[in-house]
Motif scaffolding. Sequence first.
Motif, short mmCIF file in Angstrom:
data_model
loop_
_atom_site.label_atom_id
_atom_site.label_comp_id
_atom_site.label_asym_id
_atom_site.label_seq_id
_atom_site.Cartn_x
_atom_site.Cartn_y
_atom_site.Cartn_z
N MET A 1 -15.31 -5.50 15.43
CA MET A 1 -14.44 -4.40 15.08
C MET A 1 -15.31 -3.15 14.86
O MET A 1 -16.28 -3.20 14.13
N SER A 2 -14.93 -2.06 15.49
CA SER A 2 -15.69 -0.83 15.33
C SER A 2 -15.45 -0.22 13.95
O SER A 2 -14.49 -0.59 13.26
N SER A 3 -16.29 0.70 13.56
CA SER A 3 -16.11 1.32 12.24
C SER A 3 -14.82 2.13 12.20
O SER A 3 -14.19 2.24 11.16
N LYS A 4 -14.42 2.69 13.34
CA LYS A 4 -13.16 3.44 13.40
C LYS A 4 -11.97 2.51 13.17
O LYS A 4 -11.05 2.84 12.44
N GLU A 5 -12.00 1.34 13.81
CA GLU A 5 -10.93 0.36 13.61
C GLU A 5 -10.91 -0.14 12.17
O GLU A 5 -9.85 -0.28 11.58
N ALA A 6 -12.08 -0.40 11.61
CA ALA A 6 -12.17 -0.87 10.23
C ALA A 6 -11.63 0.17 9.28
O ALA A 6 -10.94 -0.15 8.30
N SER A 7 -11.90 1.43 9.56
CA SER A 7 -11.40 2.52 8.74
C SER A 7 -9.87 2.58 8.79
O SER A 7 -9.21 2.80 7.77
N LYS A 8 -9.31 2.36 9.98
CA LYS A 8 -7.85 2.34 10.13
C LYS A 8 -7.24 1.18 9.34
O LYS A 8 -6.20 1.34 8.70
N VAL A 9 -7.87 0.03 9.39
CA VAL A 9 -7.37 -1.14 8.67
C VAL A 9 -7.41 -0.89 7.16
O VAL A 9 -6.47 -1.19 6.43
N THR A 10 -8.50 -0.30 6.68
CA THR A 10 -8.63 0.02 5.26
C THR A 10 -7.54 1.00 4.84
O THR A 10 -6.89 0.83 3.82
N GLU A 11 -7.33 2.03 5.65
CA GLU A 11 -6.30 3.02 5.35
C GLU A 11 -4.91 2.38 5.39
O GLU A 11 -4.05 2.65 4.55
N ALA A 12 -4.69 1.49 6.35
CA ALA A 12 -3.40 0.80 6.47
C ALA A 12 -3.12 -0.05 5.23
O ALA A 12 -1.98 -0.11 4.76
N ARG A 13 -4.15 -0.68 4.69
CA ARG A 13 -3.97 -1.50 3.48
C ARG A 13 -3.58 -0.63 2.29
O ARG A 13 -2.73 -1.00 1.49
N LYS A 14 -4.22 0.53 2.17
CA LYS A 14 -3.87 1.46 1.09
C LYS A 14 -2.42 1.91 1.25
O LYS A 14 -1.66 1.97 0.28
N LEU A 15 -2.05 2.25 2.47
CA LEU A 15 -0.68 2.68 2.75
C LEU A 15 0.33 1.56 2.46
O LEU A 15 1.42 1.81 1.96
N ALA A 16 -0.05 0.33 2.79
CA ALA A 16 0.84 -0.81 2.55
C ALA A 16 1.12 -0.96 1.05
O ALA A 16 2.26 -1.18 0.64
N ARG A 17 0.07 -0.82 0.23
CA ARG A 17 0.27 -0.91 -1.22
C ARG A 17 1.17 0.23 -1.71
O ARG A 17 2.08 0.01 -2.52
N SER A 18 0.94 1.42 -1.19
CA SER A 18 1.77 2.57 -1.57
C SER A 18 3.21 2.37 -1.11
O SER A 18 4.15 2.71 -1.82
N TYR A 19 3.37 1.81 0.08
CA TYR A 19 4.71 1.57 0.62
C TYR A 19 5.48 0.60 -0.27
O TYR A 19 6.65 0.83 -0.58
N MET A 20 4.82 -0.46 -0.69
CA MET A 20 5.51 -1.45 -1.53
C MET A 20 5.85 -0.84 -2.89
O MET A 20 6.92 -1.11 -3.44
N GLU A 21 5.00 0.02 -3.42
CA GLU A 21 5.29 0.70 -4.68
C GLU A 21 6.47 1.66 -4.49
O GLU A 21 7.37 1.74 -5.33
N ALA A 22 6.48 2.38 -3.37
CA ALA A 22 7.58 3.30 -3.08
C ALA A 22 8.90 2.55 -2.95
O ALA A 22 9.93 3.01 -3.43
N GLN A 23 8.85 1.38 -2.32
CA GLN A 23 10.07 0.57 -2.19
C GLN A 23 10.59 0.15 -3.55
O GLN A 23 11.78 0.17 -3.80
N LYS A 24 9.67 -0.25 -4.41
CA LYS A 24 10.05 -0.67 -5.76
C LYS A 24 10.72 0.49 -6.51
O LYS A 24 11.79 0.33 -7.10
N LEU A 25 10.11 1.65 -6.45
CA LEU A 25 10.66 2.83 -7.12
C LEU A 25 12.03 3.20 -6.53
O LEU A 25 12.97 3.52 -7.25
N ASP A 26 12.11 3.15 -5.20
CA ASP A 26 13.36 3.48 -4.52
C ASP A 26 14.47 2.53 -4.93
O ASP A 26 15.60 2.94 -5.18
N SER A 27 14.15 1.24 -5.02
CA SER A 27 15.17 0.25 -5.40
C SER A 27 15.61 0.43 -6.85
O SER A 27 16.70 0.02 -7.21
N GLU A 28 14.75 1.06 -7.66
CA GLU A 28 15.10 1.34 -9.05
C GLU A 28 15.86 2.66 -9.18
O GLU A 28 16.23 3.06 -10.28
#
Length: 71
Positions: A1-28
């Motif tokens: 995996m290139s460093s660019k791909e790894a960077s995208k995966v890292t960013e995607a994981r951060k976004l995934a955590r934020s997305y799940m938090e946003a869903q929780k807030l939205d459902s509340e």
Amino acid sequence: MSSKEASKVTEARKLARSYMEAQKLDSEGSKLGYMMFADMADDIKKVGLDVFNEALKSSGYKGEEVTLDDW
């Protein structure tokens, strides 16, 4: 995996955590959840939907795949 791909995966994981938090807030009933979704759309497009959805799954997300169709 290139460093660019790894960077995208890292960013995607951060976004995934934020997305799940946003869903929780939205459902509340919090408007903050909706605002978080709106802010994430461009970042999700940058990392790619496939990478983002894979990160969501690996984070334990059990919902539907994200398509950004309604964003």
